[in-house]
Design a protein around this motif. Structure first.
Motif, PDB file in Angstrom:
ATOM      1  N   LEU A   1       0.860  -1.107   0.004  1.00 38.84           N
ATOM      2  CA  LEU A   1      -0.016  -0.031   0.379  1.00 38.84           C
ATOM      3  C   LEU A   1       0.913   1.095  -0.024  1.00 38.84           C
ATOM      4  CD1 LEU A   1      -2.380  -1.010   3.007  1.00 38.84           C
ATOM      5  CD2 LEU A   1      -2.551  -1.352   0.394  1.00 38.84           C
ATOM      6  N   ARG A   2       0.647   2.080  -0.932  1.00 39.52           N
ATOM      7  CA  ARG A   2       1.265   3.328  -0.840  1.00 39.52           C
ATOM      8  C   ARG A   2       0.220   4.377  -0.308  1.00 39.52           C
ATOM      9  NH1 ARG A   2       6.792   3.751  -4.279  1.00 39.52           N
ATOM     10  NH2 ARG A   2       7.569   1.953  -3.558  1.00 39.52           N
ATOM     11  N   ILE A   3       0.754   5.284   0.565  1.00 40.89           N
ATOM     12  CA  ILE A   3      -0.088   6.368   1.190  1.00 40.89           C
ATOM     13  C   ILE A   3       0.231   7.585   0.582  1.00 40.89           C
ATOM     14  CG2 ILE A   3      -1.300   7.144   3.177  1.00 40.89           C
ATOM     15  CD1 ILE A   3      -1.088   3.992   3.075  1.00 40.89           C
ATOM     16  N   MET A   4      -0.792   8.176   0.008  1.00 45.98           N
ATOM     17  CA  MET A   4      -0.694   9.567  -0.657  1.00 45.98           C
ATOM     18  C   MET A   4      -0.619  10.615   0.815  1.00 45.98           C
ATOM     19  SD  MET A   4      -0.536  11.692  -2.985  1.00 45.98           S
ATOM     20  CE  MET A   4      -1.612  11.030  -4.253  1.00 45.98           C
ATOM     21  N   LEU A   5       0.519  11.557   0.556  1.00 45.11           N
ATOM     22  CA  LEU A   5       0.698  12.512   1.675  1.00 45.11           C
ATOM     23  C   LEU A   5       0.247  13.735   0.857  1.00 45.11           C
ATOM     24  CD1 LEU A   5       3.928  11.192   3.273  1.00 45.11           C
ATOM     25  CD2 LEU A   5       1.602  11.020   4.275  1.00 45.11           C
TER      26      LEU A   5
END
Length: 229
Positions: free
Chosen positions: A57-61
Motif C-alpha cells: 500500500l502506498r499512502i498519499m501525503l
C-alpha cells in the motif's frame, strides 16, 4: 529480474482494495477525496485496507488540491501517524510557485519517512523542467518511482516524453522506475511496454461506473491480462 509489469490501482476503501487485489493489482495507492485529485486517507481507512489485503500500500501525503505543500507541519504529522500505524510506502510531490520542486517540503517529509520507499507523483507533469526536477531529487532517500503521464494533459499528450524518458534510465536522476498513469488507456500499453516501461497506474479505468462506483475486479483483470499478454 521479473518481466511482470507492476499494476498499481487507486483504492478509496477496503471494498476497492479487495476488488483490486482480486483482479491482479500488485500495489494500491491509498487516497481520499478524488474531487481534489487525491488527499491523505484517514488512519481508520488505512487500517481497514491493511487488514483486508496482502499487497503493498502506498499512502498519499497531500493535504490540499494543487501541487503546493501548504502546511508542511500537517504533512509531517500525517506521515508520522501513518508510520506509527504501520504504513511503509508513500506517495508525495510538491512544487514551488515557479514550478520547481519544493525541496524544503520534500526533504522534511522524507526525513520523517526514514528510508521508506516513495513515489514522486504527477507534480512532475507540472514542473517547469522535468530534467532539473529529477536531478534535484537524484539523491533523495527512498525515491524509487515517478508517477507520470509525460504531460499535465495526460498520456495522449505525453507519450513522446514518456518514450524518451524510458530510454534514459542510465542517466543521473532517471534511476527511479517510471510508472505511467493519468489518462492511461489499454491501447497505450504496447508502445510503452516496447519502450521498456514496466509500471502502470490506473484509477478511473478500474471503475466502469465512475468515481462514485467501486473498483471492479473484472476491469482490473482486463488490465492484468493486457500487461501479462
Amino acid at each position: 529480474m521479473s518481466n511482470r509489469a507492476v499494476l498499481e490501482v487507486i483504492a478509496l476503501d477496503a471494498e476497492d482494495a479487495v476488488a483490486a487485489q482480486a483482479g491482479g493489482a500488485d500495489r494500491l495507492e491509498l487516497v481520499t477525496d478524488m474531487a481534489a485529485d487525491g488527499l491523505t486517507p484517514s488512519l481508520e481507512t488505512f487500517a481497514e485496507i491493511r487488514a483486508a489485503v496482502g499487497i503493498p500500500l502506498r499512502i498519499m501525503l497531500r493535504a490540499a488540491d494543487g501541487f503546493a505543500a501548504g502546511d508542511i507541519d500537517v504533512l509531517v504529522e500525517r506521515a508520522r501517524a501513518m508510520r506509527a500505524a504501520g504504513a511503509r510506502e508513500f506517495v508525495l510531490g510538491f512544487l514551488d510557485p515557479f514550478g520547481h520542486v519544493d525541496l524544503v517540503a520534500v526533504e522534511r517529509i522524507v526525513a520523517e519517512l526514514n528510508g521508506c520507499p516513495w513515489t514522486f507523483h504527477r507534480a512532475i507533469d507540472r514542473a517547469a523542467d522535468r530534467d532539473v526536477l529529477r536531478k534535484h531529487l537524484a539523491d533523495m532517500p527512498g525515491l524509487d518511482t515517478y508517477l507520470t503521464a509525460g504531460s499535465a494533459s495526460g498520456v495522449d499528450a505525453g507519450m513522446d516524453v514518456l518514450l524518451a524518458e524510458a530510454g534514459h534510465s542510465d542517466l543521473p536522476g532517471y534511476e527511479p522506475q517510471i510508472m505511467v498513469g493519468g489518462g492511461l488507456r489499454l491501447e497505450h500499453l504496447p508502445r510503452l511496454r516496447a519502450a521498456g516501461v514496466e509500471a502502470f497506474h490506473i484509477g478511473g479505468a478500474a471503475r466502469p461506473r465512475g468515481w462514485e462506483g467501486p473498483v471492479d475486479a473484472a476491469a482490473v483483470r482486463q488490465w492484468r491480462a493486457a500487461l501479462d499478454g
